[in-house]
Design an enzyme around this catalytic site. Structure first.
Site, mmCIF file in Angstrom:
data_model
loop_
_atom_site.group_PDB
_atom_site.id
_atom_site.type_symbol
_atom_site.label_atom_id
_atom_site.label_comp_id
_atom_site.label_asym_id
_atom_site.label_seq_id
_atom_site.Cartn_x
_atom_site.Cartn_y
_atom_site.Cartn_z
ATOM 1 N N TYR A 85 -1.481 4.684 13.839
ATOM 2 C CA TYR A 85 -2.862 4.967 13.454
ATOM 3 C C TYR A 85 -3.810 4.378 14.510
ATOM 4 N N SER A 129 0.816 -1.215 0.000
ATOM 5 C CA SER A 129 0.000 0.000 0.000
ATOM 6 C C SER A 129 0.850 1.266 0.000
ATOM 7 N N LEU A 159 19.098 21.370 -8.888
ATOM 8 C CA LEU A 159 18.895 20.267 -9.816
ATOM 9 C C LEU A 159 19.392 18.984 -9.162
ATOM 10 N N ASP A 160 18.494 18.046 -8.985
ATOM 11 C CA ASP A 160 18.913 16.733 -8.499
ATOM 12 C C ASP A 160 18.545 15.698 -9.554
ATOM 13 N N GLN A 200 12.637 10.243 -2.682
ATOM 14 C CA GLN A 200 12.585 11.631 -3.154
ATOM 15 C C GLN A 200 11.306 11.988 -3.906
ATOM 16 N N HIS A 205 0.010 5.577 -0.299
ATOM 17 C CA HIS A 205 -0.868 6.709 -0.590
ATOM 18 C C HIS A 205 -0.189 7.512 -1.683
HETATM 19 P P1 FAD Z 1 25.862 14.758 -14.666
HETATM 20 O O1 FAD Z 1 25.503 13.643 -13.787
HETATM 21 O O2 FAD Z 1 26.832 15.749 -14.163
HETATM 22 O O3 FAD Z 1 26.379 14.129 -16.030
HETATM 23 C C1 FAD Z 1 26.997 14.897 -17.036
HETATM 24 C C2 FAD Z 1 27.850 13.989 -17.903
HETATM 25 O O4 FAD Z 1 28.281 14.705 -19.041
HETATM 26 C C3 FAD Z 1 29.095 13.468 -17.222
HETATM 27 O O5 FAD Z 1 29.137 12.048 -17.288
HETATM 28 C C4 FAD Z 1 30.230 14.098 -17.999
HETATM 29 O O6 FAD Z 1 31.372 13.242 -18.110
HETATM 30 C C5 FAD Z 1 29.591 14.323 -19.344
HETATM 31 N N1 FAD Z 1 30.222 15.389 -20.152
HETATM 32 C C6 FAD Z 1 30.460 16.676 -19.794
HETATM 33 N N2 FAD Z 1 31.019 17.346 -20.813
HETATM 34 C C7 FAD Z 1 31.148 16.466 -21.830
HETATM 35 C C8 FAD Z 1 31.648 16.559 -23.159
HETATM 36 N N3 FAD Z 1 32.118 17.690 -23.676
HETATM 37 N N4 FAD Z 1 31.626 15.452 -23.924
HETATM 38 C C9 FAD Z 1 31.142 14.290 -23.446
HETATM 39 N N5 FAD Z 1 30.656 14.156 -22.205
HETATM 40 C C10 FAD Z 1 30.648 15.226 -21.416
HETATM 41 N N6 FAD Z 1 20.727 13.544 -6.738
HETATM 42 C C11 FAD Z 1 19.619 13.004 -6.231
HETATM 43 O O7 FAD Z 1 18.534 13.227 -6.750
HETATM 44 N N7 FAD Z 1 19.660 12.191 -5.136
HETATM 45 C C12 FAD Z 1 20.814 11.906 -4.515
HETATM 46 O O8 FAD Z 1 20.814 11.180 -3.508
HETATM 47 C C13 FAD Z 1 22.004 12.458 -5.030
HETATM 48 N N8 FAD Z 1 23.174 12.209 -4.422
HETATM 49 C C14 FAD Z 1 24.315 12.759 -4.933
HETATM 50 C C15 FAD Z 1 25.505 12.502 -4.302
HETATM 51 C C16 FAD Z 1 26.687 13.031 -4.801
HETATM 52 C C17 FAD Z 1 27.975 12.750 -4.080
HETATM 53 C C18 FAD Z 1 26.660 13.833 -5.991
HETATM 54 C C19 FAD Z 1 27.937 14.404 -6.555
HETATM 55 C C20 FAD Z 1 25.474 14.108 -6.617
HETATM 56 C C21 FAD Z 1 24.290 13.587 -6.085
HETATM 57 N N9 FAD Z 1 23.039 13.845 -6.663
HETATM 58 C C22 FAD Z 1 21.920 13.293 -6.163
HETATM 59 C C23 FAD Z 1 22.918 14.799 -7.776
HETATM 60 C C24 FAD Z 1 22.757 14.071 -9.123
HETATM 61 O O9 FAD Z 1 23.741 13.106 -9.262
HETATM 62 C C25 FAD Z 1 22.786 15.093 -10.232
HETATM 63 O O10 FAD Z 1 21.713 15.996 -10.063
HETATM 64 C C26 FAD Z 1 22.666 14.429 -11.586
HETATM 65 O O11 FAD Z 1 23.747 13.550 -11.779
HETATM 66 C C27 FAD Z 1 22.645 15.465 -12.705
HETATM 67 O O12 FAD Z 1 22.527 14.754 -13.906
HETATM 68 P P2 FAD Z 1 23.063 15.310 -15.289
HETATM 69 O O13 FAD Z 1 22.892 14.184 -16.248
HETATM 70 O O14 FAD Z 1 22.417 16.595 -15.601
HETATM 71 O O15 FAD Z 1 24.605 15.627 -15.080
HETATM 72 P P1 NAP Z 2 23.054 22.564 -2.850
HETATM 73 O O1 NAP Z 2 22.106 21.644 -2.213
HETATM 74 O O2 NAP Z 2 22.562 23.722 -3.601
HETATM 75 O O3 NAP Z 2 24.043 23.048 -1.689
HETATM 76 C C1 NAP Z 2 25.084 23.930 -1.920
HETATM 77 C C2 NAP Z 2 25.641 24.434 -0.595
HETATM 78 O O4 NAP Z 2 26.662 25.353 -0.873
HETATM 79 C C3 NAP Z 2 24.649 25.119 0.289
HETATM 80 O O5 NAP Z 2 24.921 24.733 1.623
HETATM 81 C C4 NAP Z 2 24.947 26.600 0.106
HETATM 82 O O6 NAP Z 2 24.506 27.135 1.305
HETATM 83 C C5 NAP Z 2 26.429 26.594 -0.195
HETATM 84 N N1 NAP Z 2 26.885 27.640 -1.110
HETATM 85 C C6 NAP Z 2 26.312 28.052 -2.271
HETATM 86 N N2 NAP Z 2 27.051 28.995 -2.854
HETATM 87 C C7 NAP Z 2 28.130 29.203 -2.060
HETATM 88 C C8 NAP Z 2 29.261 30.066 -2.131
HETATM 89 N N3 NAP Z 2 29.425 30.904 -3.147
HETATM 90 N N4 NAP Z 2 30.159 29.992 -1.146
HETATM 91 C C9 NAP Z 2 30.007 29.170 -0.118
HETATM 92 N N5 NAP Z 2 28.946 28.322 0.003
HETATM 93 C C10 NAP Z 2 28.025 28.347 -0.966
HETATM 94 O O7 NAP Z 2 23.973 21.767 -3.862
HETATM 95 P P2 NAP Z 2 24.845 20.466 -3.695
HETATM 96 O O8 NAP Z 2 25.051 20.078 -2.293
HETATM 97 O O9 NAP Z 2 26.025 20.743 -4.540
HETATM 98 O O10 NAP Z 2 23.977 19.362 -4.395
HETATM 99 C C11 NAP Z 2 23.703 19.418 -5.801
HETATM 100 C C12 NAP Z 2 22.368 18.797 -6.121
HETATM 101 O O11 NAP Z 2 22.417 17.424 -5.839
HETATM 102 C C13 NAP Z 2 21.267 19.389 -5.267
HETATM 103 O O12 NAP Z 2 20.128 19.598 -6.049
HETATM 104 C C14 NAP Z 2 20.996 18.335 -4.256
HETATM 105 O O13 NAP Z 2 19.630 18.303 -3.884
HETATM 106 C C15 NAP Z 2 21.359 17.066 -4.990
HETATM 107 N N6 NAP Z 2 21.760 16.054 -4.015
HETATM 108 C C16 NAP Z 2 20.792 15.382 -3.372
HETATM 109 C C17 NAP Z 2 21.125 14.467 -2.413
HETATM 110 C C18 NAP Z 2 20.064 13.689 -1.701
HETATM 111 O O14 NAP Z 2 20.392 12.892 -0.835
HETATM 112 N N7 NAP Z 2 18.823 13.834 -2.022
HETATM 113 C C19 NAP Z 2 22.457 14.246 -2.104
HETATM 114 C C20 NAP Z 2 23.427 14.953 -2.767
HETATM 115 C C21 NAP Z 2 23.059 15.867 -3.721
HETATM 116 P P3 NAP Z 2 24.830 28.584 1.870
HETATM 117 O O15 NAP Z 2 24.621 29.486 0.716
HETATM 118 O O16 NAP Z 2 23.884 28.795 3.002
HETATM 119 O O17 NAP Z 2 26.231 28.516 2.355
HETATM 120 FE FE1 SF4 Z 3 10.565 6.181 -4.252
HETATM 121 FE FE2 SF4 Z 3 13.134 6.559 -4.912
HETATM 122 FE FE3 SF4 Z 3 12.102 4.087 -4.899
HETATM 123 FE FE4 SF4 Z 3 11.351 5.762 -6.760
HETATM 124 S S1 SF4 Z 3 13.425 4.979 -6.462
HETATM 125 S S2 SF4 Z 3 10.012 4.463 -5.555
HETATM 126 S S3 SF4 Z 3 11.362 7.716 -5.651
HETATM 127 S S4 SF4 Z 3 12.326 5.424 -3.151
#
Ligand code: FAD
Ligand code: NAP
Ligand code: SF4
Length: 698
Positions: free
Chosen positions: A191, A38, A682-683, A364, A40
């Site tokens: 519940y 289940s 952007l995630d 998420q 929601h």
């Molecule tokens: P990217 O993943 O950055 O992919 C871009 C690709 O383009 C790369 O493989 C790169 O090599 C390639 N590229 C760049 N330039 C060129 C070129 N000129 N020619 C060929 N290839 C090229 N998001 C979540 O939603 N949940 C999470 O739990 C989460 N955890 C994260 C944990 C970490 C440590 C990190 C770093 C990120 C996390 N994210 C998470 C964020 C998520 O991974 C990114 O939002 C997502 O990967 C963005 O996707 P994208 O395809 O736009 O870019």
């Molecule tokens: P983010 O969530 O936007 O966090 C960036 C951090 O950097 C914030 O703490 C921000 O807070 C700080 N910051 C921004 N500009 C700065 C500057 N000029 N100088 C110093 N600090 C600065 O981005 P992210 O951590 O890089 O993650 C990237 C994306 O991946 C996000 O969308 C995130 O949601 C996603 N992601 C998701 C997960 C997950 O578990 N769901 C895990 C990893 C990543 P302050 O401005 O307050 O300092």
């Molecule tokens: Fe939910 Fe993440 Fe599983 Fe999709 S991959 S069903 S968003 S927990």
């Protein structure tokens, strides 16, 4: 002959023999052991929700699951959500089933499921939220406010209790009339029914309170009277808290006795649940090991002769098969995995498990949406709950498409476009697909990200996508390729803040920290406390095996005793978290609490884990400079500094658009997607969502 028996020659049936063995529940045959649990979805309350739910459930029925349980439906107004305007008129009410007119809407769902596959069973969950209900008439055994509720419930009097029981019976009868094969009555999670069972929420002195026999009475009366009304052939599943994870919660003897008495009262199946919403133990987040709780179900199973369902973090067919082989359960409930891939069971049957789009337990797009009032979906499958809106239909005009970047955005675009019949070439500069997922998968507790990469690798192969790794794309390549469409998914570059001393040798980026390509010292400041800052803090504060990979470690870290089962499974046990092998400061400029922006249903687990490891969270920081003494800043307008060995920059990201800008200048047909389109906030959920919608429309 049922479809399940006809197909026993399929290779997956031999590999997952127990998963594909039909099960008899009274007079009803369930064709296999997989249940869609289940959830929601928010569709229950949408104007066109029943049409959309019909499509959503029918797709899962066609996908091979044995039985489906709907999201929770309240048996009356006080058991659900009702929001009223200033005149007291209901302006929004969560789905309830107490009238024939409401039952008529459910017909759409049951007909759609039984048409998709007459062998698939569908049960409606009866969910009386009790003290967690969101309305001003909420009721409970005692007027005790839950830690996580806004309202104090009204204590039920004797007539009120009778009404609640009768409303459950009426709801079950209407569900039967609406064509459901059964109901699931939820008696867990905090519940209504569960609050009768537990002393801290039931302080009554009448026949429904006091002794455990009295506290069980409400649950047993509900089941007994439902059974009397619906007859013997209708399935009644009762969901108990096998381990409620509450200090002072239910003892094992109470769980066992309740299970036995439920069987006597007429329950056909017992389903084990493992928490109350207010408990401080994660039970479904990605840091929870696969099948972590099935040993509890196994003990319940020994107490009764009716089938028992287990659940939580069972996300691949082999995991389900192993659980059944161990004898832990008769049926396996997989809720989120069915959002992630509606074809889960068909792929398992055909030995195509490597094509399953696996649930990564991120919450998420499912639970985080549900608890924010948004329609549920899935990070890895944005079609979930949007089946009528997002369709991947074959194209009549196949195009030659280049996708630059094989991160989540590029992968989603490429696979959806190729599935629709377009000719796709996919390029990445790296030696492997995945983009930032290759960093995410290194974080302890995020090992499931490997599954997403496995899925995409397989889809690239299966769909004949022309993959070019180790290929940094330039505009000449794109211009010479004769592409009709060019999709730039080049992602991001990590932001480097403008700060005096940012090029000091003690400063490294998160990529080097995670990949281990630069050393991280013993005293560390992390600049930026977003998702990546938290992940990096977890990575460098972590010592020993990941709890997500080892149930004993997980149990120790969260203070659970699976073996001795004290009250709630947790009473009197201190979580044992190894303190970090280094001193860590996680810093942000914002004044808000550090980690406030993390996922609604999982953020607390990350905050708690890091604080138990001794990571110091600092907000309201105004960075000044970095020099040989360390990181200098203002806090509360007072200058201060941290003498640290390493400063890791996790300060967000900027879009990487070099290829796009040049290609556009040359007049090539380019468009942006994912982080390259918009890096802020952007995630992967947003990246895959955007890319899938674009590819569905090309
Ligand atoms: P990217 O993943 O950055 O992919 C871009 C690709 O383009 C790369 O493989 C790169 O090599 C390639 N590229 C760049 N330039 C060129 C070129 N000129 N020619 C060929 N290839 C090229 N998001 C979540 O939603 N949940 C999470 O739990 C989460 N955890 C994260 C944990 C970490 C440590 C990190 C770093 C990120 C996390 N994210 C998470 C964020 C998520 O991974 C990114 O939002 C997502 O990967 C963005 O996707 P994208 O395809 O736009 O870019
Ligand atoms: P983010 O969530 O936007 O966090 C960036 C951090 O950097 C914030 O703490 C921000 O807070 C700080 N910051 C921004 N500009 C700065 C500057 N000029 N100088 C110093 N600090 C600065 O981005 P992210 O951590 O890089 O993650 C990237 C994306 O991946 C996000 O969308 C995130 O949601 C996603 N992601 C998701 C997960 C997950 O578990 N769901 C895990 C990893 C990543 P302050 O401005 O307050 O300092
Ligand atoms: Fe939910 Fe993440 Fe599983 Fe999709 S991959 S069903 S968003 S927990």
């Amino acid at each position: 002959m049922s479809a399940a028996i006809e197909h026993t020659e399929l290779p997956g049936h031999a590999k997952y023999r127990r998963l594909f063995t039909p099960l008899q529940i009274g007079s009803v045959t369930v064709k296999n052991r997989a249940i869609m649990g289940s959830m929601h979805t928010g569709l229950e309350e949408s104007p066109d929700g029943f049409e959309r739910m019909a499509a959503y459930f029918a797709e899962r029925a066609a996908g091979g699951v044995g039985m489906i349980i709907t999201g929770g439906i309240a048996p009356n107004e006080e058991g659900g959500m009702v929001f009223r305007d200033e005149n007291g008129d209901a302006v929004f009410a969560a789905s309830k089933l107490s009238t024939q007119a409401e039952a008529d809407g459910h017909r759409l769902i049951t007909d759609a499921v039984h048409t998709a596959d007459p062998d698939v069973k569908i049960c409606m969950q009866i969910l009386h939220m009790g003290p967690l209900a969101m309305n001003d008439q909420l009721v409970a055994p005692s007027a005790i406010k839950s830690r996580i509720s806004k309202f104090t419930p009204n204590e039920l009097d004797a007539a009120g209790i009778e009404k609640q029981i009768n409303d459950h019976v009426n709801c079950a009868k209407l569900a039967q009339k609406a064509g459901y094969d059964g109901v699931e009555i939820i008696g867990s999670a905090g519940y209504l029914i569960s609050t009768f069972l537990v002393e801290k929420t039931n302080q009554r002195t009448d026949e429904y309170g006091g002794s455990y026999e009295n506290r069980m009475r409400f649950a047993l009366e509900v089941v007994r009277r439902c059974r009397a009304e619906v007859g013997e052939d209708f399935i009644i599943i009762f969901r108990i808290a096998g381990m409620d994870m509450l200090q002072g919660g239910m003892s094992w003897d109470e769980v066992a006795l309740l299970s036995r008495e439920l069987e006597k009262a007429g329950a056909s199946v017992i389903s084990t649940h493992f928490t109350w919403h207010e408990s401080a133990v994660p039970t479904i987040a990605t840091m929870v090991p696969r099948a972590a709780f099935t040993s509890v179900t196994a003990r319940v199973r020994k107490e009764v002769s009716i089938p028992v369902i287990t659940s939580n973090r069972i996300n691949m067919p082999q995991v389900a098969e192993d659980v059944l082989a161990q004898g832990d359960a008769d049926l396996v409930s997989m809720a989120r995995p069915m959002l992630a891939d509606s074809e889960f069971m068909n792929k398992s049957a055909e030995d195509r498990a490597d094509e399953i789009n696996t649930c990564i337990a991120c919450n998420q797009a499912c639970l985080d949406h549900t608890f924010s009032g948004k329609t549920t979906s899935c990070l890895v499958n944005p079609r979930a709950c949007h089946e009528t809106l997002l369709k991947y239909e074959p194209t009549a005009t196949p195009k030659k498409i280049a996708v630059v970047g094989a991160g989540p955005a590029g992968l989603a675009y490429a696979t959806v476009a190729a599935e629709r019949g377009h000719h796709v070439s996919l390029y990445d500069a790296a030696a492997e697909i995945g983009g930032q997922f290759n960093l995410a998968k290194l974080v302890p507790g995020k090992e499931e990200f490997y599954e997403t990469l496995r899925y995409y690798n397989r889809m690239i192969e299966k769909l004949g996508i022309d993959l070019h790794l180790n290929t940094r794309v330039d505009t000449d390549m794109l211009a010479d390729g004769g592409f009709d469409n060019i999709v730039i998914a080049t992602g991001i570059s990590p932001r480097v803040p403008e700060l005096e001393g940012i090029d000091h040798p003690s400063v490294i980026g998160y990529v080097d920290a995670l990949r281990g390509t630069k050393p991280v010292g013993r005293k560390v400041a992390i600049m930026g406390a977003g998702g990546i800052g938290f992940d990096v803090a977890d990575f460098i504060s972590h010592d020993g095996p990941s709890g997500a990979q080892d149930i004993d470690v997980f149990a120790r870290e969260w203070g659970i005793d699976f073996k001795n089962h004290p009250r709630g499974g947790v009473t009197g046990i201190e979580p044992q978290v190894a303190s970090a092998p280094r001193e860590i400061f996680l810093m942000q400029r914002k004044e808000t609490a550090v980690g406030k922006g993390l996922g609604k249903t999982t953020g607390w687990t990350h905050r708690l884990t890091l604080s138990r490891r001794g990571v110091k969270m600092m907000n309201g920081i105004d960075y000044l400079k970095i020099d040989d003494r360390g990181l200098h800043f203002l806090r509360d307008n007072k200058p201060d500094y941290l003498e640290v060995d390493t400063i890791i920059i996790c300060a967000g990201q900027e879009p990487l658009r070099t290829v796009f800008d040049k290609a556009k200048a040359r007049g090539l047909p380019v468009e942006l997607v994912g982080g390259a389109f918009e890096a802020a906030e952007l995630d992967a959920k947003a990246a895959i969502y955007q890319a899938s919608h674009m590819a569905a429309a090309v």
